[in-house]
Scaffold this active site. Structure first.
Site, PDB file in Angstrom:
ATOM      1  N   ASP A  87       5.673   2.420   6.772  1.00  0.00           N
ATOM      2  CA  ASP A  87       4.513   3.308   6.951  1.00  0.00           C
ATOM      3  C   ASP A  87       3.749   2.985   8.229  1.00  0.00           C
ATOM      4  OD1 ASP A  87       5.212   2.780   4.048  1.00  0.00           O
ATOM      5  OD2 ASP A  87       4.005   4.579   3.816  1.00  0.00           O
ATOM      6  N   ASP A 135       8.548   6.380   6.194  1.00  0.00           N
ATOM      7  CA  ASP A 135       7.331   6.938   6.790  1.00  0.00           C
ATOM      8  C   ASP A 135       7.157   6.400   8.210  1.00  0.00           C
ATOM      9  OD1 ASP A 135       6.935   8.438   4.567  1.00  0.00           O
ATOM     10  OD2 ASP A 135       5.066   7.485   3.945  1.00  0.00           O
ATOM     11  N   TYR A 137       4.376  10.012  11.042  1.00  0.00           N
ATOM     12  CA  TYR A 137       3.234  10.774  10.504  1.00  0.00           C
ATOM     13  C   TYR A 137       2.924  12.002  11.359  1.00  0.00           C
ATOM     14  CZ  TYR A 137       2.578   7.209   7.001  1.00  0.00           C
ATOM     15  OH  TYR A 137       2.802   6.371   5.949  1.00  0.00           O
ATOM     16  N   ASN A 153       8.482  10.094   2.393  1.00  0.00           N
ATOM     17  CA  ASN A 153       7.997  11.468   2.204  1.00  0.00           C
ATOM     18  C   ASN A 153       7.515  12.096   3.504  1.00  0.00           C
ATOM     19  OD1 ASN A 153       5.988   9.372   1.657  1.00  0.00           O
ATOM     20  ND2 ASN A 153       4.536  11.057   1.456  1.00  0.00           N
ATOM     21  N   HIS A 196      11.575   3.840  -0.598  1.00  0.00           N
ATOM     22  CA  HIS A 196      10.240   4.160  -0.077  1.00  0.00           C
ATOM     23  C   HIS A 196       9.149   4.025  -1.151  1.00  0.00           C
ATOM     24  CE1 HIS A 196       7.198   5.535   2.571  1.00  0.00           C
ATOM     25  NE2 HIS A 196       6.880   6.538   1.771  1.00  0.00           N
ATOM     26  N   HIS A 222      -0.809   6.756  -5.183  1.00  0.00           N
ATOM     27  CA  HIS A 222       0.597   7.033  -5.510  1.00  0.00           C
ATOM     28  C   HIS A 222       1.007   6.366  -6.820  1.00  0.00           C
ATOM     29  CE1 HIS A 222       0.971   8.858  -1.641  1.00  0.00           C
ATOM     30  NE2 HIS A 222       0.802   7.740  -0.977  1.00  0.00           N
ATOM     31  N   HIS A 278       5.195   3.198   1.199  1.00  0.00           N
ATOM     32  CA  HIS A 278       4.480   4.325   0.580  1.00  0.00           C
ATOM     33  C   HIS A 278       3.012   4.026   0.281  1.00  0.00           C
ATOM     34  CE1 HIS A 278       4.410   8.307  -0.957  1.00  0.00           C
ATOM     35  NE2 HIS A 278       4.397   8.014  -2.232  1.00  0.00           N
ATOM     36  N   HIS A 332      -0.305   2.156   0.974  1.00  0.00           N
ATOM     37  CA  HIS A 332      -0.793   1.529   2.209  1.00  0.00           C
ATOM     38  C   HIS A 332      -1.598   0.271   1.927  1.00  0.00           C
ATOM     39  CE1 HIS A 332      -0.361   5.856   3.898  1.00  0.00           C
ATOM     40  NE2 HIS A 332       0.794   5.270   3.683  1.00  0.00           N
TER      41      HIS A 332
HETATM   42 FE   LIG Z   1       4.949   7.549   1.869  1.00  0.00          FE
END
Ligand SMILES: [Fe+2]
Ligand SMILES: *[C@@H]1O[C@H](CO)[C@@H](O)[C@H](O)[C@H]1NC(C)=O
Ligand SMILES: *[C@@H]1O[C@H](CO)[C@@H](O)[C@H](O)[C@H]1NC(C)=O
Ligand SMILES: *[C@@H]1O[C@H](CO)[C@@H](O)[C@H](O)[C@H]1NC(C)=O
Ligand SMILES: *[C@@H]1O[C@H](CO)[C@@H](O)[C@H](O)[C@H]1NC(C)=O
Length: 461
Positions: A174, A201, A204, A238, A314, A324, A351, A353
């Site tokens: 991420d 990720d 972004y 994602n 992920h 999440h 995923h 953070h």
């Molecule tokens: Fe994610």
């Protein structure tokens, strides 16, 4: 003795007793740590388009966004990818063990190119070229851009797979492209890993209007300083989906799949590790291609040759963060049984953070009638870590569930990255580094013993 002093003595005694009671409670409950470290809570700020890390290399049609990834299971092939922006140019890579001078590189590989449109964005020419028959543990110089501006780089191939071959992985997820992302990458570079296991990720770009795909370009220019010199093993997250029906974009993973040449689920063998990459956003139900593949793949793992079994995914299966929450649950239910049976050592996810590390637990005893649905300590189970703390624009996931579940060993809402230093078939040192500390400071470190060769209770800490 005055009354005041006596009272203070009693107080001291009381404190001592309370301290021991507290110690006892900690030992009995084996409580995890929710680190209260005060990270900075300002919003994460994206690096501006004119930031130094995004600079386009000078020269007409100069190759940019150079990155490499493993091209086979044994470490004897490397896929080189790059983008040319002005015109197609050449997809040739010249390479050499002997000479850093592109004119004198004697080995040659021909690549292919692709490009894509996304709403009103058209990508540059994206080149992928696989170098094969490489020697292990060997430094290669390589160059591309022939006919216009030539750029050259180097990498060292991984050692030949074997049971006691040491290797150091960086674990990053991420990342995004904020000032914090740059700190994370700089700290990883200072820690000196040999390859990155990237848990999804990337750029972004989808957080920008129209999924501004120029942010896919800036991201790849940003990480080039590491990814051109050592393999990054990619996992799809994602933010790689880029599904936008409102923009007429109906094909999932379009930018990611054009730019990053690895499959969505696959495995690589590196030194003494067998790394299995799973895809949280591709079908994994029974009889799907990923399900069939994983079943067969786990049977192919040879712990005598590659003792360390590492899984990348992920969306985490064990995360006690409110963000999440339980998104990884269906995949956990589908695959955890196999992963425990295979005695995997470590499952790395992104995923969320924030940072979290679990004890060795499993939750596989449940069937539809027995009500045994609580995670329990399990010697064969992997340690789960969540390192979605790379520093992206969405900020910190600062909302842990309370109380901390007993399976959670350490959790903290800060940016950072982790490293896994495999020493031999029995021992590996795992460490998490928070961005606010010096690169070399370990905020959470633990020795892991191998689940196949030395399954000791290494998860007390
Ligand atoms: Fe994610
Ligand atoms: C990013 O980090 C590198 C290495 O530490 C530094 O040279 C560069 O100036 C940084 N860029 C930004 C925009 O912070
Ligand atoms: C795409 O459309 C947006 C919004 O209309 C506009 O701001 C942007 O400049 C366009 N980009 C290109 C490459 O045409
Ligand atoms: C924090 O997480 C809990 C548990 O998932 C959730 O109910 C709550 O809405 C979250 N709070 C915020 C501010 O996101
Ligand atoms: C494996 O590495 C660990 C940690 O460095 C060390 O303590 C152990 O003795 C090593 N085992 C062997 C067989 O060399």
């Amino acid at each position: 003795m005055s009354n005041v002093l006596r009272a203070r003595r009693r107080l001291d005694l009381l404190q001592v007793v309370l301290f021991f009671v507290a110690v006892l409670l900690v030992v009995v409950a084996d409580a995890g740590v929710t680190s209260q470290y005060r990270r900075k809570l300002e919003a994460t700020v994206e690096m501006p388009l004119d930031a130094d890390v995004f600079r386009v290399p000078p020269g007409y049609n100069a190759p940019q966004q150079v990155h490499i990834t493993l091209g086979d299971q044994e470490g004897t092939a490397m896929i080189v990818s790059w983008v040319t922006a002005n015109e197609l140019g050449s997809s040739t890579v010249m390479y050499s063990e002997a000479s850093p001078d592109p004119e004198k590189m004697e080995l040659r590989a021909e690549g292919t190119h692709t490009r894509y449109d996304y709403f009103n964005y058209t990508s540059g020419f994206i080149h992928h070229c696989t170098l094969t028959n490489l020697k292990h543990s060997t430094k290669y110089y390589y160059a591309m851009g022939f006919g216009h501006t030539v750029r050259s780089f180097c990498f060292t191939t991984p050692p030949m797979p074997g049971p006691d071959v040491p290797f150091k992985f960086g674990l990053i997820g991420d990342l995004g492209q904020t000032f914090d992302s740059n700190t994370t990458l700089s700290h990883y570079e200072a820690n000196g890993g040999d390859a990155v296991l990237y848990v999804g990720d990337l750029s972004y770009a989808d957080n920008h209007p129209l999924h501004d795909n120029t942010r896919w370009d800036t991201w790849a220019r940003f990480v080039e300083r590491s990814a051109a010199h050592q393999p990054w093993v990619w996992t799809a997250g994602n933010h790689e989906l880029d599904l936008a029906p409102e923009l007429g974009e109906h094909v999932p993973f379009k930018p990611f799949a054009h730019r990053y040449p690895t499959p969505f689920w696959y495995s690589v063998r590196v030194a003494s590790a067998h790394v299995v990459v799973l895809a949280s956003y591709s079908a994994y139900g029974k009889y799907t291609a990923q399900w069939e593949w994983l079943r067969a793949e786990l049977a192919r793992v040879d712990r005598a040759a590659t003792p360390w079994l590492i899984v990348l995914v992920h969306s985490p299966w064990y995360s006690s963060n409110g963000y999440h929450y339980m998104e990884g649950e269906t995949m956990r239910v589908q695959f955890e049984r196999w992963i425990v049976a295979a005695k995997a050592d470590l499952v790395v996810a992104g995923h969320v953070h924030a940072y979290e590390r679990s004890h060795r637990v499993s939750n596989v005893a449940y069937d539809i009638i027995n009500a045994r649905c609580t995670p329990v300590r399990t010697r064969d189970a992997p340690v789960y870590v969540t390192v979605g703390d790379g520093g992206n624009i969405e900020g910190i996931a600062d909302n842990f569930t309370q109380p901390q579940p007993s399976y959670s060993a350490f959790r903290e809402a800060s940016f950072g990255h982790a490293t896994l230093e495999i020493r031999n078939r029995t021992h590996a040192y795992y460490a998490w580094h928070r961005n606010q500390d010096g690169a070399k400071v370990v905020a959470d470190g633990v020795w892991l013993t191998n689940r196949y060769w030395m399954p000791t209770d290494d998860d007390i800490n």
